[in-house]
Motif scaffolding. Structure first.
Motif, PDB file in Angstrom:
ATOM      1  N   UNK A 271       1.214  -0.796  -0.022  1.00 25.95           N
ATOM      2  CA  UNK A 271      -0.151   0.216   0.394  1.00 25.95           C
ATOM      3  C   UNK A 271       0.682   0.969  -0.347  1.00 25.95           C
ATOM      4  N   UNK A 272       1.182   2.048  -1.230  1.00 24.79           N
ATOM      5  CA  UNK A 272       1.921   2.902  -1.381  1.00 24.79           C
ATOM      6  C   UNK A 272       1.192   3.657  -1.977  1.00 24.79           C
ATOM      7  N   UNK A 273       1.717   5.235  -2.121  1.00 26.74           N
ATOM      8  CA  UNK A 273       2.132   6.361  -3.199  1.00 26.74           C
ATOM      9  C   UNK A 273       2.717   6.505  -3.937  1.00 26.74           C
ATOM     10  N   UNK A 274       2.330   5.512  -5.309  1.00 28.37           N
ATOM     11  CA  UNK A 274       2.747   6.057  -6.922  1.00 28.37           C
ATOM     12  C   UNK A 274       2.501   6.923  -7.504  1.00 28.37           C
ATOM     13  N   UNK A 275       3.508   8.414  -7.864  1.00 29.08           N
ATOM     14  CA  UNK A 275       3.364   9.083  -8.590  1.00 29.08           C
ATOM     15  C   UNK A 275       3.796   8.838 -10.100  1.00 29.08           C
ATOM     16  N   UNK A 276       2.854   8.899 -10.848  1.00 25.52           N
ATOM     17  CA  UNK A 276       3.909   9.334 -12.615  1.00 25.52           C
ATOM     18  C   UNK A 276       3.949  10.259 -12.900  1.00 25.52           C
ATOM     19  N   UNK A 277       5.272  10.337 -13.407  1.00 24.56           N
ATOM     20  CA  UNK A 277       5.276  11.465 -14.083  1.00 24.56           C
ATOM     21  C   UNK A 277       4.700  12.352 -14.659  1.00 24.56           C
ATOM     22  N   UNK A 278       3.963  13.330 -14.913  1.00 24.03           N
ATOM     23  CA  UNK A 278       4.513  14.042 -16.201  1.00 24.03           C
ATOM     24  C   UNK A 278       5.585  14.700 -17.658  1.00 24.03           C
ATOM     25  N   UNK A 279       4.777  15.844 -18.898  1.00 19.06           N
ATOM     26  CA  UNK A 279       5.908  15.829 -19.558  1.00 19.06           C
ATOM     27  C   UNK A 279       5.130  17.024 -20.319  1.00 19.06           C
ATOM     28  N   UNK A 280       6.511  18.110 -20.762  1.00 19.24           N
ATOM     29  CA  UNK A 280       6.188  18.758 -21.459  1.00 19.24           C
ATOM     30  C   UNK A 280       5.607  18.309 -22.835  1.00 19.24           C
ATOM     31  N   UNK A 281       4.422  18.981 -23.585  1.00 18.34           N
ATOM     32  CA  UNK A 281       4.505  18.603 -24.866  1.00 18.34           C
ATOM     33  C   UNK A 281       4.485  19.864 -26.212  1.00 18.34           C
ATOM     34  N   UNK A 282       5.248  20.503 -26.579  1.00 17.18           N
ATOM     35  CA  UNK A 282       6.280  20.634 -27.149  1.00 17.18           C
ATOM     36  C   UNK A 282       5.226  21.467 -28.742  1.00 17.18           C
ATOM     37  N   UNK A 283       4.175  22.499 -28.519  1.00 17.78           N
ATOM     38  CA  UNK A 283       3.718  22.563 -29.936  1.00 17.78           C
ATOM     39  C   UNK A 283       3.789  23.924 -30.728  1.00 17.78           C
ATOM     40  N   UNK A 284       2.827  23.670 -30.877  1.00 22.86           N
ATOM     41  CA  UNK A 284       2.741  25.991 -31.450  1.00 22.86           C
ATOM     42  C   UNK A 284       1.821  27.149 -31.100  1.00 22.86           C
ATOM     43  N   UNK A 285       1.873  26.801 -30.164  1.00 19.66           N
ATOM     44  CA  UNK A 285       0.920  27.775 -29.143  1.00 19.66           C
ATOM     45  C   UNK A 285       1.716  28.804 -27.968  1.00 19.66           C
ATOM     46  N   UNK A 286       2.593  28.324 -28.038  1.00 22.95           N
ATOM     47  CA  UNK A 286       3.664  29.599 -27.602  1.00 22.95           C
ATOM     48  C   UNK A 286       4.716  30.098 -27.698  1.00 22.95           C
ATOM     49  N   UNK A 287       4.670  31.467 -28.389  1.00 21.01           N
ATOM     50  CA  UNK A 287       5.310  31.932 -28.347  1.00 21.01           C
ATOM     51  C   UNK A 287       6.654  32.691 -28.012  1.00 21.01           C
TER      52      UNK A 287
END
Length: 336
Positions: free
Chosen positions: A314-330
């Motif tokens: 019985x544990x707390x398991x974190x799964x990492x997020x990651x940045x998806x760089x596309x076109x909406x940020x200049x």
């Protein structure tokens, strides 16, 4: 006529009880006999009769998948990914029953007779009474999406705070200093985690937190549209907006377009979740990949282990997020 356990028993030369035990991976049956019976069952395209099996084995062969709510704050894409992930793991052995916790006046029908195990996709502390009710009834349980610290529960969730931090840090590295946030649904843990990550990134990079740049949303497109309208009415508008999910980013895009502005030339936009539609927007949405389906699959695997009596920490398991760089940020242009 459908194939029955008795048909398999005749061909295998064993009793129907042996067939039933073999198909349920009983340790009382040798691996050789199990393999023989399962091969025959596969060749005959045998489909289990869950109602009959539940009477014999005192099991329902139902797994419950409960959301805090499926009426408000649970986007269709999020709902779809969770259901798809869980069902991918359990469908060969169990029927999946999906519902919202807020659909129940009381929890009398939530018992071992109706459910062999339960997965809760929890958004709010309001779910705690439901979760503790399951624990009291000794129903195998896994909680996704929210950390439950004071109970021996298997928790699996994404690192939303760190994901939001990295997203805002990327905006800062692109030269943005006038940063706004459209928050998620009030009371939802994920909304608070993303807001905390947003603020921490600003603090760590000495960026001023502007009160007018903090606008409430509800995790749906309409609230994103209204929030973006509110930001665009300001005399001093932000150069970049962090939307706490992709659905709100879609609404924000509509509001920006109606104002005659372009993304990312006039204003940059960041989302969170990386929904299936996000790469196909125009412009494609830069966002944070939240591994919802992966979390759901992992939760379903852990639940099956609990149901089958295997040892699960019985544990707390974190799964990492990651940045998806596309076109909406200049990148902000340097003024002469």
């Amino acid at each position: 006529m459908s194939v029955t356990i008795k048909d398999i028993a005749k061909l295998a030369g064993v009793s129907h009880t042996t067939v039933s035990r073999a198909l349920n991976n009983s340790p009382l049956i040798s691996e050789e006999t199990k393999a023989k019976i399962k091969t025959i069952a596969a060749e005959l395209n045998y489909t289990p009769n869950y109602n009959a099996r539940s009477l014999v084995l005192d099991r329902s062969y139902n797994i419950g998948l409960f959301f805090s709510t499926i009426h408000e704050g649970t986007s269709s894409s999020f709902f779809y990914e969770v259901v798809r992930g869980v069902n991918h793991i359990v469908h060969k052995e169990f029927k999946l029953i999906v519902s919202g916790i807020d659909d129940y006046v009381d929890f009398h029908s939530i018992n071992r007779k109706h459910f062999d195990g339960i997965i809760v996709m929890s958004q709010s502390t309001k779910d705690d009474s439901f979760i503790y009710n399951i624990l009291e009834k000794n129903i195998p349980l896994v909680v996704l999406n929210r950390e439950i610290q004071d109970a021996p529960i298997m928790n699996i969730l994404s690192d939303d705070r760190n994901g939001a931090y990295k997203a805002v840090e990327y905006l800062i590295h692109r030269g943005h200093k006038k940063l706004a946030i459209i928050e998620g649904k009030k009371g939802f843990k994920s909304a608070q985690e993303r807001k905390d990550g947003f603020f921490q990134a600003l603090i760590d990079h000495n960026i001023t937190i502007t009160k007018d740049f903090i606008v409430e949303g509800k995790y749906d497109s309409e609230s994103g549209y209204k929030a973006m309208k509110e930001l665009l009415r300001l005399s001093d508008t932000p150069t970049a907006v962090f939307c706490s999910n992709d659905d709100m980013a879609v609404g924000a895009m509509k509001a920006i377009a109606e104002q005659g502005l372009k993304i990312p030339d006039d204003i940059s936009l960041m989302g969170f979740d990386d929904n299936v539609f996000s790469p196909f927007l125009s412009p494609a949405l830069t966002t944070v990949k939240r591994p919802v389906e992966e979390i759901s699959k992992e939760g379903a695997k852990k639940l099956l282990d609990l149901i089958h009596g295997e040892q699960v920490t019985k544990e707390i398991l974190h799964i990492n997020t990651r940045l998806q760089i596309r076109e909406s940020v200049g990148r902000m242009k340097v003024m002469d």
